[in-house]
Design a protein around this motif. Structure first.
Motif, PDB file in Angstrom:
ATOM      1  N   THR A 128       5.115  23.733 116.255  1.00  0.00           N
ATOM      2  CA  THR A 128       5.515  22.322 116.183  1.00  0.00           C
ATOM      3  C   THR A 128       6.998  22.133 116.491  1.00  0.00           C
ATOM      4  O   THR A 128       7.418  21.007 116.753  1.00  0.00           O
ATOM      5  N   CYS A 129       7.785  23.203 116.469  1.00  0.00           N
ATOM      6  CA  CYS A 129       9.202  23.061 116.850  1.00  0.00           C
ATOM      7  C   CYS A 129       9.320  22.634 118.314  1.00  0.00           C
ATOM      8  O   CYS A 129       9.897  21.577 118.604  1.00  0.00           O
ATOM      9  N   ALA A 132       7.952  19.117 118.740  1.00  0.00           N
ATOM     10  CA  ALA A 132       8.849  18.062 118.244  1.00  0.00           C
ATOM     11  C   ALA A 132       9.901  17.724 119.295  1.00  0.00           C
ATOM     12  O   ALA A 132      10.173  16.555 119.591  1.00  0.00           O
ATOM     13  N   VAL A 181      28.816  17.584 115.878  1.00  0.00           N
ATOM     14  CA  VAL A 181      28.454  17.850 117.272  1.00  0.00           C
ATOM     15  C   VAL A 181      29.564  17.414 118.238  1.00  0.00           C
ATOM     16  O   VAL A 181      29.711  17.959 119.338  1.00  0.00           O
ATOM     17  N   VAL A 282      25.985  11.444 122.077  1.00  0.00           N
ATOM     18  CA  VAL A 282      25.289  11.470 120.778  1.00  0.00           C
ATOM     19  C   VAL A 282      24.423  10.223 120.651  1.00  0.00           C
ATOM     20  O   VAL A 282      23.263  10.294 120.232  1.00  0.00           O
ATOM     21  N   ALA A 286      20.190  10.103 120.349  1.00  0.00           N
ATOM     22  CA  ALA A 286      19.707   9.652 119.027  1.00  0.00           C
ATOM     23  C   ALA A 286      18.187   9.439 118.973  1.00  0.00           C
ATOM     24  O   ALA A 286      17.561   9.784 117.962  1.00  0.00           O
ATOM     25  N   TRP A 295       9.199  14.677 112.829  1.00  0.00           N
ATOM     26  CA  TRP A 295       8.396  15.916 112.883  1.00  0.00           C
ATOM     27  C   TRP A 295       8.797  16.851 111.738  1.00  0.00           C
ATOM     28  O   TRP A 295       7.970  17.587 111.196  1.00  0.00           O
ATOM     29  N   GLY A 299       6.411  18.645 109.144  1.00  0.00           N
ATOM     30  CA  GLY A 299       6.412  20.077 108.802  1.00  0.00           C
ATOM     31  C   GLY A 299       6.473  20.270 107.289  1.00  0.00           C
ATOM     32  O   GLY A 299       5.809  21.159 106.736  1.00  0.00           O
ATOM     33  N   ARG A 373      15.505   2.801 110.672  1.00  0.00           N
ATOM     34  CA  ARG A 373      16.738   3.593 110.861  1.00  0.00           C
ATOM     35  C   ARG A 373      17.149   4.271 109.550  1.00  0.00           C
ATOM     36  O   ARG A 373      17.684   5.379 109.556  1.00  0.00           O
ATOM     37  N   LEU A 419      13.739  23.528 107.044  1.00  0.00           N
ATOM     38  CA  LEU A 419      13.565  22.071 107.122  1.00  0.00           C
ATOM     39  C   LEU A 419      14.735  21.322 106.499  1.00  0.00           C
ATOM     40  O   LEU A 419      14.985  20.159 106.817  1.00  0.00           O
ATOM     41  N   ASP A 432      24.676  10.132 106.703  1.00  0.00           N
ATOM     42  CA  ASP A 432      24.141   9.259 107.752  1.00  0.00           C
ATOM     43  C   ASP A 432      23.490   8.029 107.100  1.00  0.00           C
ATOM     44  O   ASP A 432      23.757   6.884 107.498  1.00  0.00           O
TER      45      ASP A 432
END
Ligand code: MFK
Length: 562
Positions: A128-129, A132, A181, A282, A286, A295, A299, A373, A419, A432
């Motif tokens: 699934t990585c 995703a 980042v 970035v 997003a 995802w 998981g 969001r 995760l 965030d």
């Protein structure tokens, strides 16, 4: 006769999953539910049967990197495990990504797709990585309006034909920062041929076998920081073997996700195409973050569900002190706590998915867009923490067998630990969420959502749960308001406690709403028990912490210990 313990067993993972089936019955129109049930049942059969058996048999295999061929040529060939090869075919043919883009059921297609992913995940060794990232890349390209790239890549990313399908990587992490980042060092150089070539290192590139990647790089001359980065498309599909301009330095030696060929890469002039202009990378990536974080939550719930299914099976057959574990009050008490955590996490994850599906079909209101969001980081961070703690307890529920590799159980905990880390750590996502709350009033919208979920619930046994959910949200609102005015460092220090409180309050409100529905429509009181138990597990974790205590205990400042 010598005693040998029977291993835990799994049945059809769709038929056995009361939580999934009950949720789908509530969330989907009857004809949609009827039409998708065969595909889910088929995936449930694979996940509890052939794929699970293959996973157990393939347990000791890991991906292998061969850097050179016999004659000294650099080839950088990665051989993935047998299960991964099978998982790739199954995921493609059964549309674990494609279902969301075919949109056979409009906005509900996301629910269908993620239900498939949820059933598939725990038997896929984290295949699934790449799925995703593939889903995230398709969504990001579609959002970019870059017609040439959309036409080239999206049909492949969303294909059901294993011979034509691509997966995508998401190369964001560099030595300078997995979280920050904006400090990325990779440079994008414009050549005399008018093409960009990338030079730099990607420190943790998940799933290196993909045919393409989305990545960030700084066009030469751009300013420092994340706004100076641009989003680039890199195509790796070329002839088998080495990908021109990309060197695989090594595969990462990780705690978990050991079947995922995560690599450290040197970008040595690989050709790259700007996706959406030459800055604000970035912002441009997003959509991918929001999809892959969803995802991540899938998981988390899939891992919890698998651990609990195995623990329940074991409890029924394991005899200690004269009875099965299933007859031990304390063992049952522990499993009940864990089950309630899983059910809360499940409903929050699928609430985010419902909103995502409606966003993609253009039917979200402005308020719902703000809610989405905020819900995505809350769901990602809360469910990841739940998965680690639930799966740690699941291992304990097996005693020594949970700690022994060839039972296949320790993997559950190791794979859960990532995760909380990839796609943004708990603290980064809490910040965030806090930024979003302070910026656009989405906490009022979340409070209104909780109130809406609780409206009309009349069952007296749910009263305490209702009170706890709405009190926790009110506490969070009051606390943020007070701290934002008086103590910004204190506000930041408490961001994780606030985010987890909001995530849990929302989970509880969703559990209450589902319990009321299940009592009415299914004549079932099991969801009621989940809501009651979840409330007992605790919801509000906001506490005032004074700075002296934190600094004394964190011991990160260099000062004499007086
Ligand atoms: C089964 C499991 C499957 C999971 C598979 C996963 C595979 C693993 C692959 C990876 O782990 S890849 C690496 C993932 N890396 C991260 O998630 C990075 C974590 N760090 C953050 O998320 C930081 O918060 C961030 C890099 C975004 C902060 O950087 P900045 O430079 O401070 O950006 P800023 O100012 O917050 O955001 C820049 C713009 O993007 C803003 O828009 P404007 O330019 O219009 O002001 C933001 O609003 C926007 N933005 C950021 N995050 C957003 C977003 N917009 C929408 N949604 C978001 N989530």
């Amino acid at each position: 006769m010598a005693f040998y313990q029977d291993p835990p067993t799994l049945g059809n993972q769709y038929d056995d999953d009361r939580v999934l089936r009950s949720y789908l019955a509530r969330a989907l129109p009857r004809e949609v539910a009827a039409s998708i049930t065969p595909s889910l049942r088929e995936m449930g059969e694979l996940a509890g049967g052939r794929l699970y058996q293959l996973q157990l048999a393939d347990r000791a295999n890991e991906p292998k990197l061969t850097s050179w061929d016999a004659w000294g040529r650099r080839i950088d060939h990665v051989e993935v495990t047998e299960l991964w090869k099978e998982a790739a075919r199954i995921a493609c043919e059964r549309g674990v990504v494609a279902t969301a883009y075919e949109r056979a059921h409009g906005a509900f297609s996301r629910v269908h797709q993620f239900a498939l992913a949820y059933l598939f995940d725990a038997s896929s060794d984290v295949y699934t990585c790449p799925l995703a990232m593939t889903d995230g890349a398709a969504r990001t390209l579609l959002a970019s309006d870059n017609r040439a790239l959309i036409d080239r890549a999206v049909p492949r990313l969303t294909s059901r034909d294993p011979a034509a399908a691509w997966t995508s990587g998401q190369w964001m992490t560099e030595r300078t920062g997995g979280s920050d980042v904006g400090r990325s060092e990779t440079a994008a150089r414009l050549g005399p041929d008018g093409a960009y070539r990338l030079h730099g290192t990607k420190w943790f590139a998940s799933s290196t076998t993909s045919e393409m990647a989305l990545t960030l790089a700084r066009p030469e001359g751009n300013p420092e920081g994340s706004r100076g980065l641009a989003l680039f498309y890199v195509e790796l599909a070329g002839e088998a073997g080495r990908r021109e301009g990309v060197l695989i330095n090594r595969l990462k030696d990780k705690l978990g996700t050991r079947k995922v060929p995560t690599a450290e890469l040197t970008l040595d002039g690989v050709l790259a195409t700007p996706v959406a202009g030459l800055s604000n990378g970035v912002r441009a990536i997003a959509p991918m973050l929001n999809v892959t974080r969803t995802w991540n939550a899938i998981g988390a719930i899939a891992g919890m569900r698998r651990g609990l299914a195995l623990a329940r099976s074991y409890a029924q057959s394991r005899v200690q002190f004269g009875t099965t574990l299933a007859e031990k009050p304390l063992h049952m008490d522990t499993l009940a706590e864990l089950q309630a955590e899983f059910e809360g996490a499940f409903h929050l994850t699928f609430r985010a998915i419902e909103l995502l599906g409606r966003e993609e079909t253009g039917s979200l209101t402005d308020s719902e867009a703000k809610l989405l969001r905020l819900i995505i980081p809350l769901a990602k961070l809360t469910t990841a923490k739940q998965a680690v703690s639930v799966l740690s307890e699941v291992l304990e529920a097996f005693g020594g067998a949970g700690y022994v590799e060839d039972t296949g159980l320790p993997r559950l905990l190791r794979d859960a630990q990532v995760l909380t880390i990839w796609e943004g750590t708990t603290n980064v996502l809490a910040l965030d969420a806090l930024r979003v709350i302070l910026k656009d009033g989405s906490l009022d919208i979340l409070a209104a959502e909780v109130a809406r979920l609780l409206t009309g619930v009349v069952e007296p046994k749910l009263a305490e749960a209702e009170t706890s959910a709405s009190r926790a949200v009110s506490h969070a609102r009051a606390w943020i308001k007070e701290m934002a005015a008086a103590d910004r460092p204190g506000l930041e220090a408490g961001a994780r406690r606030v985010a987890i409180t909001l995530g849990r309050a929302l989970q509880l409100a969703l559990l209450v709403r589902h319990a009321a529905w299940a009592m009415d429509r299914e004549r079932s009181r099991t969801a009621l028990a989940a809501a009651i138990q979840f409330e007992r597990n605790g919801v509000d974790c906001i506490r005032d912490h004074d700075r002296d205590t934190i600094e004394a205990l964190a011991e990160t400042r260099q000062r004499p210990d007086t």
